[in-house]
Motif scaffolding. Structure first.
Motif, PDB file in Angstrom:
ATOM      1  N   ASP A   1      -0.207  12.182 -12.920  1.00 13.43           N
ATOM      2  CA  ASP A   1       0.423  11.883 -11.690  1.00 13.43           C
ATOM      3  C   ASP A   1      -0.024  10.541 -11.179  1.00 13.43           C
ATOM      4  OD1 ASP A   1       2.006  14.138 -11.092  1.00 13.43           O
ATOM      5  OD2 ASP A   1       0.400  15.434 -10.274  1.00 13.43           O
ATOM      6  N   ALA A   2      -1.563  10.506 -11.205  1.00 15.75           N
ATOM      7  CA  ALA A   2      -1.480   9.399 -11.105  1.00 15.75           C
ATOM      8  C   ALA A   2      -1.046   7.753 -11.955  1.00 15.75           C
ATOM      9  CB  ALA A   2      -3.261   9.324 -11.133  1.00 15.75           C
TER      10      ALA A   2
ATOM     11  N   ALA B   1       0.731  -1.570   0.281  1.00 20.11           N
ATOM     12  CA  ALA B   1       0.310  -0.055  -0.021  1.00 20.11           C
ATOM     13  C   ALA B   1       0.692   1.180  -0.290  1.00 20.11           C
ATOM     14  CB  ALA B   1      -1.112   0.112   1.362  1.00 20.11           C
ATOM     15  N   GLY B   2       2.267   1.269   0.650  1.00 21.99           N
ATOM     16  CA  GLY B   2       2.727   2.247   0.613  1.00 21.99           C
ATOM     17  C   GLY B   2       3.628   3.143  -0.543  1.00 21.99           C
ATOM     18  N   LYS B   3       4.431   2.152  -0.673  1.00 20.42           N
ATOM     19  CA  LYS B   3       4.513   2.298  -2.689  1.00 20.42           C
ATOM     20  C   LYS B   3       3.742   2.409  -3.534  1.00 20.42           C
ATOM     21  CE  LYS B   3       6.948  -2.241  -2.624  1.00 20.42           C
ATOM     22  NZ  LYS B   3       6.885  -3.464  -3.718  1.00 20.42           N
ATOM     23  N   LEU B   4       2.798   2.144  -3.531  1.00 20.25           N
ATOM     24  CA  LEU B   4       0.893   3.103  -4.068  1.00 20.25           C
ATOM     25  C   LEU B   4       0.411   4.049  -3.172  1.00 20.25           C
ATOM     26  CD1 LEU B   4      -0.568  -0.954  -5.251  1.00 20.25           C
ATOM     27  CD2 LEU B   4       0.875   0.849  -6.883  1.00 20.25           C
TER      28      LEU B   4
ATOM     29  N   GLY C   1     -11.706   8.317  -8.894  1.00 18.64           N
ATOM     30  CA  GLY C   1     -11.053   7.545 -10.143  1.00 18.64           C
ATOM     31  C   GLY C   1      -9.552   6.816 -10.376  1.00 18.64           C
ATOM     32  N   GLY C   2      -8.871   7.291  -9.640  1.00 20.67           N
ATOM     33  CA  GLY C   2      -7.408   7.135  -9.366  1.00 20.67           C
ATOM     34  C   GLY C   2      -7.596   7.050  -8.043  1.00 20.67           C
ATOM     35  N   GLU C   3      -7.657   6.552  -7.717  1.00 14.87           N
ATOM     36  CA  GLU C   3      -7.841   5.812  -5.917  1.00 14.87           C
ATOM     37  C   GLU C   3      -8.027   4.036  -6.513  1.00 14.87           C
ATOM     38  OE1 GLU C   3      -8.042   8.615  -2.542  1.00 14.87           O
ATOM     39  OE2 GLU C   3      -9.838   7.997  -2.784  1.00 14.87           O
ATOM     40  N   LYS C   4      -9.162   4.277  -7.177  1.00 14.60           N
ATOM     41  CA  LYS C   4     -10.101   2.728  -7.600  1.00 14.60           C
ATOM     42  C   LYS C   4      -8.846   2.611  -8.263  1.00 14.60           C
ATOM     43  CE  LYS C   4     -14.476   4.053  -7.991  1.00 14.60           C
ATOM     44  NZ  LYS C   4     -15.743   4.456  -8.013  1.00 14.60           N
ATOM     45  N   LYS C   5      -8.006   2.409  -9.404  1.00 17.98           N
ATOM     46  CA  LYS C   5      -7.211   2.210 -10.106  1.00 17.98           C
ATOM     47  C   LYS C   5      -6.150   1.684  -9.676  1.00 17.98           C
ATOM     48  CE  LYS C   5      -9.665   2.819 -13.796  1.00 17.98           C
ATOM     49  NZ  LYS C   5      -9.396   3.316 -14.825  1.00 17.98           N
ATOM     50  N   ARG C   6      -5.253   2.368  -8.456  1.00 20.78           N
ATOM     51  CA  ARG C   6      -4.232   2.422  -7.796  1.00 20.78           C
ATOM     52  C   ARG C   6      -4.627   1.249  -6.658  1.00 20.78           C
ATOM     53  NH1 ARG C   6      -3.288   6.936  -4.027  1.00 20.78           N
ATOM     54  NH2 ARG C   6      -4.824   8.468  -5.213  1.00 20.78           N
ATOM     55  N   ASN C   7      -6.244   0.917  -6.463  1.00 25.82           N
ATOM     56  CA  ASN C   7      -6.894  -0.073  -5.010  1.00 25.82           C
ATOM     57  C   ASN C   7      -6.349  -1.596  -5.912  1.00 25.82           C
ATOM     58  OD1 ASN C   7      -7.598  -1.088  -2.962  1.00 25.82           O
ATOM     59  ND2 ASN C   7      -9.641  -0.807  -3.425  1.00 25.82           N
ATOM     60  N   GLU C   8      -6.529  -1.513  -6.979  1.00 33.86           N
ATOM     61  CA  GLU C   8      -6.017  -2.359  -8.893  1.00 33.86           C
ATOM     62  C   GLU C   8      -5.272  -3.041  -8.571  1.00 33.86           C
ATOM     63  OE1 GLU C   8      -9.825  -2.776  -8.749  1.00 33.86           O
ATOM     64  OE2 GLU C   8      -9.481  -4.103 -10.606  1.00 33.86           O
ATOM     65  N   ILE C   9      -4.652  -2.111  -8.835  1.00 31.91           N
ATOM     66  CA  ILE C   9      -2.988  -2.396  -8.434  1.00 31.91           C
ATOM     67  C   ILE C   9      -2.917  -3.376  -6.799  1.00 31.91           C
ATOM     68  CG2 ILE C   9      -0.427  -1.667  -9.349  1.00 31.91           C
ATOM     69  CD1 ILE C   9      -2.827  -1.028 -11.467  1.00 31.91           C
ATOM     70  N   LEU C  10      -2.670  -2.438  -5.891  1.00 34.61           N
ATOM     71  CA  LEU C  10      -2.918  -3.200  -5.051  1.00 34.61           C
ATOM     72  C   LEU C  10      -3.219  -5.083  -4.711  1.00 34.61           C
ATOM     73  CD1 LEU C  10      -1.934  -3.145  -1.506  1.00 34.61           C
ATOM     74  CD2 LEU C  10      -4.055  -2.287  -1.330  1.00 34.61           C
ATOM     75  N   GLN C  11      -4.479  -4.754  -5.194  1.00 34.09           N
ATOM     76  CA  GLN C  11      -5.011  -6.260  -5.647  1.00 34.09           C
ATOM     77  C   GLN C  11      -3.250  -7.301  -6.457  1.00 34.09           C
ATOM     78  OE1 GLN C  11      -8.795  -6.001  -7.159  1.00 34.09           O
ATOM     79  NE2 GLN C  11      -9.372  -4.437  -5.279  1.00 34.09           N
ATOM     80  N   MET C  12      -3.554  -6.662  -6.799  1.00 33.42           N
ATOM     81  CA  MET C  12      -2.413  -7.362  -8.325  1.00 33.42           C
ATOM     82  C   MET C  12      -1.325  -7.769  -7.099  1.00 33.42           C
ATOM     83  SD  MET C  12      -0.856  -6.279 -11.876  1.00 33.42           S
ATOM     84  CE  MET C  12      -2.073  -5.328 -12.458  1.00 33.42           C
ATOM     85  N   ALA C  13      -0.599  -6.360  -6.555  1.00 31.64           N
ATOM     86  CA  ALA C  13       0.529  -6.942  -5.608  1.00 31.64           C
ATOM     87  C   ALA C  13       0.387  -7.854  -4.672  1.00 31.64           C
ATOM     88  CB  ALA C  13       0.535  -5.590  -5.112  1.00 31.64           C
ATOM     89  N   ILE C  14      -0.927  -8.092  -4.167  1.00 31.52           N
ATOM     90  CA  ILE C  14      -0.961  -8.315  -3.304  1.00 31.52           C
ATOM     91  C   ILE C  14      -0.974 -10.274  -3.737  1.00 31.52           C
ATOM     92  CG2 ILE C  14      -2.511  -9.204  -1.281  1.00 31.52           C
ATOM     93  CD1 ILE C  14      -2.167  -6.700  -0.448  1.00 31.52           C
TER      94      ILE C  14
ATOM     95  N   GLU D   1       3.685   3.125 -11.812  1.00 29.55           N
ATOM     96  CA  GLU D   1       5.417   2.066 -11.339  1.00 29.55           C
ATOM     97  C   GLU D   1       4.837   1.189 -10.554  1.00 29.55           C
ATOM     98  OE1 GLU D   1       6.962   5.673  -8.796  1.00 29.55           O
ATOM     99  OE2 GLU D   1       7.148   6.898 -10.878  1.00 29.55           O
ATOM    100  N   GLY D   2       3.874   1.248 -10.010  1.00 30.03           N
ATOM    101  CA  GLY D   2       3.138  -0.123  -9.335  1.00 30.03           C
ATOM    102  C   GLY D   2       3.242  -1.331 -10.299  1.00 30.03           C
ATOM    103  N   VAL D   3       2.577  -1.131 -11.527  1.00 29.62           N
ATOM    104  CA  VAL D   3       3.031  -2.229 -12.510  1.00 29.62           C
ATOM    105  C   VAL D   3       4.177  -2.744 -12.737  1.00 29.62           C
ATOM    106  CG1 VAL D   3       2.044  -3.086 -14.752  1.00 29.62           C
ATOM    107  CG2 VAL D   3       0.008  -1.339 -13.479  1.00 29.62           C
TER     108      VAL D   3
END
Lengths: 251, 489, 442
Positions: free
Chosen positions: A181-182, A130-133, A150-163, A188-190
């Motif tokens: 920025d988002a 979560a910190g990374k994202l 919208g941006g938070e939702k997409k970051r949340n998707e990437i968090l799920q992917m990371a976990i 970066e997360g991807v």
């Protein structure tokens, strides 16, 4: 890793055929971009691979590491390693983000015959990712996607992917609705998740996302089929010329 | 803004408590003997040269009616109606069946002209160029004229009075009459079945899109007379018709009864759009007089993919008791109900709809806007019922009420019943007064209060007005303004 | 909405049972201060309500009640039941078959200013204060007319009288448990709770009975909250599968009084929960309900919330999960009287159908006579949202788990808000148990 052969799929409700003999091979470690005009079937492809209800596969096959995924229910596909980052992630009132992540992770582990993750290990994992994202504690406490931008939702998707650490990540128009920025944070997360044993299928309408997530292969999808395949330069060509030439080529 | 200005001008032009259509036509009428018994029914049936089966049908209804009780569940109160103190038949004493407009009593033509209803075939409503509207004009108990019949018959469309249809097209009447609203459906429908005198009949053949709006204008003129019209519209496979209905009555101290029945049948892929602007005399500012409007309207979406859409603007009547409904029998059929009900003075409105989902993937949409002012009571009463077999049914209701003043009431009584998990039924409702903030905003920009109210109300009802044919929408907007006249102190 | 021809009034078996029971019952209670005959007359004139009685349109007691078991007598038999709230440290009053059991109760420690006595003791002493209980239940005439209220008023033999003195704060919650001895009886309990000015109390009410026994369990509770008084109330019902449960709560809220009420319905073959609330100036009412029904159960929650004075706020949220061939009914009416300017009322009723033969009926009403109001209601009936289900499954959660998560989430909006904090967890666990017992069906 992903092998799609002659895939035909239609919309169940009205029998409209969207995918018309699609072939695609993605090897482990590769990033493939799928571009194409509106209505080409980009989102349908991602939905059919993830097993969204409402589509009917009429012909062809899709396998992940040789295993047919089309007969599996969506949960089984996820456990097998398919992950779809949605264009429009839904809000789920009443289901806490953490509860959800833990349930998903443990369900997948169980399906694969692995043991449950311990709560401290899980907490540590979530905190790190979560910190990374740049996902705040507050977002983790809230119900899934509820009240997220919208941006938070997409970051949340990437968090799920990371976990969940899937084998195959499908990103459906992940760049839509993101400011620059988002877009950087998400990319970066991807990129951090790129690895020799993981593949990515990045579906996008615009070249912009591909500046941040560099693809190995670019495909043009039109009328339910791949009509052209090339290197990263193909995306630039598309950006410059538009889709018209390629679509006509196919016709 | 133009429309608002028009509303406001209209409001200004009319004195408070002045019903625009309150005049009376001096015309000699033929009346049935006062009161109701089997002889009254025989009299009506004989007047109309009806076939024997029709008389039997009426008498059967009458006998059943005698065993029924007046319903009491609606939120309306009124002194008991003396059904023996009414005339059940009144007809202008002129040429019995005018063949053309030239044969119609000029006094009647003047009446309709005054009401703004075009009986001349080239005429149009409300200054909208090029729109043709065929009109069936019903004056008390009889249809006095039906226009554009020839042109319509070229398309195979039948548009005539129901009396004529019984004589000329008995097979169609026999096949459909009473199949949507059964004789014993309810107290007023049963009474109507016994004594109905006239009304409109429409039959649209397979695949035909009716080339113009069809309409009926109802006028109650005679004293102590009940109007019991009956309308039957059948749209065969793949056909389309838009039908308009308007009503007015003279200003009188007494209460008059109007108990109509409307039946619609839509076969496969057919669509019927039925719009009403109801402006019966509402009574005076002290609640004297006005029409008791007890109406049963129901549409049967009998065929797959058929659609029935009801739009109503209710501004008149002392009492309104009216629930235009849809039986969604055919798979994928659609029902719609759009309503604006404005009540002022001592008016009582209890109106709404029923959507009965029987077929698969049927859908219904209900948008109701109630505006209560003065000392009026305005109730929305609606039922959405999803049958066990109605897989994939969808229903959405939005029901908003606006209160203007301290002495009125606004009530919402929805019934939702679902017996199918694959159906989705949604209902939302709000009640509020005109927003002080909105009002202040408008006034601070220089609008007088009355104009500000008209502006806000027009915004409130916009979703429904948009459903009306354009000519009607303009008329309706004016009416709403007039109806609310004097509501802001 | 249908208009049907009037029918002859014919006594049903259940009505005859009640008539017979009443004639011998009054003899036992002859000479007491309560006007039982008057109450019974209010019932018997119209008899059991049926679908043409608007308030019982969806719950036709005439056809649903085949018979009525005999009225209960005091018993010393032991009673079972899951002791759900034992860890809360609440004072407890236990009733078996409708009669107070001192041997199972502990009313100590409620603190100064909280007095608890029983109705039975009052009746035995012919306490004239009880006469008031026989007559007017609420200022709302709809309560007086209600046939279930009339029945309970005619037959009650016991109950609690709770008085919280002005300014007093009950030192611990009061748990009222209604249990069954296992005998097939009709039990009638009547409680009166009076919370003085600025005082407060928390009540946890629980209703339980074993499966397989036909009982009719009636409770009628009057709660009066004086100016600035506060009450938190949780009503949890898990009657047996052959039980009928009839609960009526009539609550009067004084100026700036606050009432936080939750009702959780998990059992009974037939349940009707009625709440009649009358709100004084600037009073604050929150009532919420979670209903979980399965089998052939029928659960009805009926509310009438009357805003009688200005500036009161009311919030009603009722949710039901309906499985098997069960039926859930919600009727909620917000009434805003002419004086009640500045009213803020909001009501939501939502049902999710979990099986092909489940049914839900809802009638959320607004009845408004004041113009300066903001009132709204919303209602939905649907199945579990397919889109949400797919999202959860696409992250690897199997279908059966997905359903459980989503049912829990659906009811969570109600259970998360339960005012009795201590009891919330126990209720959540009980709901989870109900959901888990559905098994892995999708």
């Amino acid at each position: 890793m992903l092998e799609i052969k002659n895939l035909h799929a239609e919309i169940e409700a009205d029998g409209r055929e969207i995918l018309r003999g699609l072939d695609l091979t993605v090897k482990a470690g590769e990033v493939h971009a799928i571009m194409g005009p509106n209505g080409a079937g980009k989102s349908t492809l991602s939905h059919v691979l993830a097993g969204k209800p409402g589509y009917k596969v009429t012909d062809g096959s899709a396998t992940l590491d040789g295993v047919d995924i089309l007969d599996m229910d969506p949960a089984m596909r996820a456990a097998t390693g398919v992950f779809l980052a949605f264009q429009y992630p839904v809000e789920i009132p009443g289901v806490g983000n953490m509860t959800f992540l833990k349930a998903a992770l443990n369900s997948q582990r169980k399906a694969r015959g692995e043991g449950e993750i311990s709560t401290p290990d899980f907490m540590r994992l979530v905190r790190t990712e979560a910190g990374k994202l740049k996902i705040t504690q507050d977002m983790l406490k809230r119900p899934v996607n509820v009240g997220f931008s919208g941006g938070e939702k997409k970051r949340n998707e990437i968090l799920q992917m990371a976990i969940l650490q899937p084998k195959l990540c499908i990103l459906d128009e992940t760049d839509s609705g993101l400011d620059i920025d988002a877009l950087k944070v998400v990319s970066e997360g991807v990129n951090a998740l790129r690895s020799p044993d993981r593949a990515f299928v990045v579906i996008t309408h615009y070249q912009r996302l591909l500046d941040h997530i560099r693809p190995d292969v670019v495909h043009v999808l039109s009328k339910g089929r791949i009509v052209k395949t090339g290197g990263p330069e193909l995306a630039l060509e598309l950006e410059a010329k538009g889709y018209a030439d390629f679509v006509d080529e196919a016709a | 803004m133009a429309a608002v200005k028009e509303t406001v001008d209209q409001v200004r032009a009319i004195d408070v408590d002045q019903y625009k259509y309150g005049f009376e036509t001096e015309i000699e009428s033929e009346l049935a003997p006062k009161g109701l018994d089997e002889d009254t029914i025989r009299f009506i049936s004989a007047k109309k040269n009806e076939p024997e089966w029709m008389l039997d049908w009426r008498l059967d209804a009458y006998r059943r009616w005698l065993t029924m009780e007046e319903p009491s569940w609606a939120r309306v109160s009124y002194p008991k109606i003396d059904f023996q103190d009414l005339y059940y038949y009144a007809a202008p004493k002129t040429t019995p069946a005018p063949k053309s407009l030239d044969e119609v009593d000029p006094e009647l033509l003047r009446t309709y002209e005054k009401l703004g209803i075009p009986l001349k075939e080239q005429a149009v409503l409300a200054g909208v160029e090029g729109a043709k509207i065929a009109v069936d004009a019903v004056f008390d108990s009889v249809s006095v004229v039906t226009t554009f019949r020839e042109e319509l018959s070229k398309h195979g469309i039948i548009f005539c009075s129901i009396s004529e249809a019984m004589r000329e097209h008995p097979e169609l009447v026999k096949k459909y009459l009473g199949t949507v609203v059964p004789v014993t459906d309810n107290y007023y429908a049963t009474l109507n079945s016994a004594v109905f005198s006239d009304g409109s009949f429409v039959w649209i053949p397979e695949g035909v899109r009716c080339p113009m709006e069809l309409s009926t204008y109802f006028r109650i003129n005679e004293k102590k007379t009940g109007q019991f019209e009956r309308t039957l519209i059948i749209a065969e496979k793949g056909s389309y018709v838009s039908y308009l209905e308007g009503c007015t009555a003279p200003q009188r101290d007494e209460n008059q009864l109007h108990a109509a029945v409307v039946e619609l049948v839509a076969m496969e892929d057919a669509e019927i759009k039925y719009s009403t602007v109801q402006n019966w005399y509402p009574g005076d500012k002290d609640g004297r007089g006005g029409i008791y409007n007890f109406v049963t309207k129901r549409g049967d979406c009998r065929g797959a993919r058929s659609k029935i859409s009801w739009t109503q603007v209710e501004t008149g009547s002392a009492i309104t008791w009216k629930y235009p409904s849809c039986i969604l029998r055919g798979d994928d059929s659609k029902g719609e109900f759009y309503s604006i009900a404005v009540s002022n003075g001592h008016q009582q409105v209890d109106s709404g709809t029923k959507m009965i989902h029987l077929g698969k993937n049927t859908s219904s949409r209900i948008i109701s806007k109630g505006i209560s002012a003065g000392k009026s009571q305005n109730t929305y009463r609606g039922q959405v019922k999803v049958n066990r077999k109605a897989d994939g049914a969808r229903s959405f209701t939005n029901c908003d009420s606006l209160l203007i003043g301290h002495d009125c009431g606004a009530h919402t009584v929805p019934y939702l019943e679902s017996a199918n998990p694959r159906a989705k039924v949604e209902h939302e409702a709000t009640t509020s007064k005109i927003s002080d903030d909105q009002l202040f905003y408008c006034i601070s920009r220089g609008l007088p209060t009355e104009e500000a109210v008209a502006l806000i109300v027009n915004g409130f009802v916009r979703d429904v007005l948009q459903q009306l044919p354009m000519e009607f929408a303009v008329e309706a907007q004016k009416l709403i303004g007039v109806s609310l006249e004097g509501s802001v102190g | 909405m249908e208009i049907l021809a009037p029918t002859e009034r014919r006594r049903t078996r259940a009505e005859t049972d009640l008539e017979t029971a009443f004639s011998s019952f009054v003899e036992t209670y002859s000479g007491d201060v309560v006007d039982r005959a008057g109450a019974f007359a209010r019932f018997s004139t119209a008899g059991l309500p049926h679908r043409r009685v608007e308030a019982y349109h969806f719950t036709d007691l005439r056809s649903m009640l085949a018979s009525a078991p005999v009225p209960a007598a005091p018993t010393s038999r032991s009673a079972g039941g899951a002791d759900l709230f034992v860890g809360l440290g609440a004072a407890r009053a236990v009733f078996v078959d409708g009669f107070f059991r001192a041997d199972l109760s502990d009313l100590s420690g409620l603190g100064d200013g909280v007095a608890v006595t029983t109705i039975a003791a009052g009746l035995a002493a012919n306490d004239p204060a009880l006469a008031a209980l026989g007559g007017r239940v609420s200022a709302d005439p709809a309560v007086e007319r209600d046939p279930l209220v009339a029945l309970a008023s005619a037959f009650y033999g016991d109950g609690l009288i709770v008085r919280v003195a002005a300014g007093a704060v009950a030192a611990r919650p009061l748990e009222i448990r209604h249990l069954s001895s296992g005998a097939s009886v009709s039990a009638f309990v009547r409680h009166a709770v009076v919370v003085g000015e600025g005082a407060s109390i928390e009540v946890i009410e629980s209703h339980e009975s074993p499966d397989g026994v036909e009982i009719h369990a009636h409770t009628l509770t009057e709660l009066t909250l004086a100016a600035g008084a506060k009450a938190v109330w949780l009503d949890r019902q898990r009657e047996g599968d052959q039980a009928a449960r009839f609960s009526t709560l009539a609550v009067d809220l004084g100026k700036r009084a606050a009432f936080d009420h939750s009702v959780v319905t998990l059992g009974a073959k037939l349940a009707r929960t009625q709440i009649f609330a009358r709100l004084g100036e600037a009073a604050d009412l929150s009532t919420r309900g979670a209903t979980l029904v399965k089998g052939r159960s029928h659960a009805d929650a009926t509310l009438v919330v009357t805003h009688a004075e200005p500036h009161a706020v009311s919030r009603e949220l009722y949710k039901s999960a309906v499985d098997g061939e069960a039926v859930s009914v919600f009727q909620g009416r917000i009434v805003v009287e002419k004086k009640a300017q500045g009213t803020d009322g909001r009501m939501g009723a939502h049902a999710v159908l979990l099986s092909d033969r489940a049914e839900a009926k809802a009638k959320p009403e607004l009845e408004i006579f004041a113009d300066d109001v903001a009132c709204a209601h919303g209602a939905t009936v649907a199945e579990i949202d397919e889109t949400l289900k797919f999202y959860l499954m696409s992250r690897g959660i199997p279908a059966a788990e997905t359903d459980k998560l989503l049912i829990r989430a659906f009811l969570g909006e109600v259970t998360d808000a339960i005012g009795s904090e201590g009891a919330r967890e126990a209720i959540e666990a009980e709901i989870d148990g109900w959901i888990d017992a559905r098994g892995d069906r999708t």
